[in-house]
Write a protein that holds these residues in place. Structure first.
Motif: not given
Length: 168
Positions: A12-38
């Motif tokens: 339900t949540q995914v942890r990663g690192i953004d382009a600036n090196g900051n730790s972030i928590v997001t959802t799989p749905k947001e990851i799919a949207k940012s990659g041009g999927c939906g």
């Protein structure tokens, strides 16, 4: 939890690192949207009607997408179609290619565009099924299209736009 200790559940949540090196928590749905999927659905699509399903970015930039379309069994047997769609306002090489089909629920696709740095293009579909049907859409590899809740549009394309229509 370590990667090799992941359970078989759905995250339900995914942890990663953004382009600036900051730790972030997001959802799989947001990851799919940012990659041009939906995905999106259209309830009660009427036979013989045009619907606007997406707006492209400004016409001086290329927009392209893989669009998978499938209907549910309502008034017609289920169908599925896969399209590659490319649009820009300057090349006059707009294209829609049907890459695969089991049976058709969309018989025409039209791209509306201008040679403009300020106007957006549009993607319309034409329904060819008996009565009303529910249709599901999935898109991937999306560059520049913003998909929307489908809106019925006139058979006559918007004034002042060039139109390229494809029949399947």
């Amino acid at each position: 939890m370590k990667e090799n200790e992941l359970s078989s559940g759905v995250p339900t949540q995914v942890r990663g690192i953004d382009a600036n090196g900051n730790s972030i928590v997001t959802t799989p749905k947001e990851i799919a949207k940012s990659g041009g999927c939906g995905t999106f659905s259209m309830a009660g699509a009427l036979n013989g009607k045009w619907y606007r399903v997406a707006i492209s970015r400004k016409c001086y930039m290329a927009s392209s997408v893989l669009l998978n379309v499938g209907s549910r069994y309502t008034n017609n047997a289920p169908c599925s179609q896969l399209f590659y769609i490319a649009l820009d306002g300057y090349s006059k090489l707009q294209n829609v290619v049907q890459l695969g089909v089991s049976s058709k629920c969309i018989s025409k696709v039209r791209l509306l565009y201008k040679s403009s740095t300020t106007e957006n293009g549009m993607l319309d579909i034409y329904i060819c099924s008996n009565g009303k049907n529910d249709i599901d859409f999935a898109y991937s590899n999306n560059i520049g299209f913003t998909f929307q809740t489908p809106v019925e549009v006139s058979e006559e394309p918007d004034a002042e736009y060039y139109v390229k229509e494809f029949t399947f």
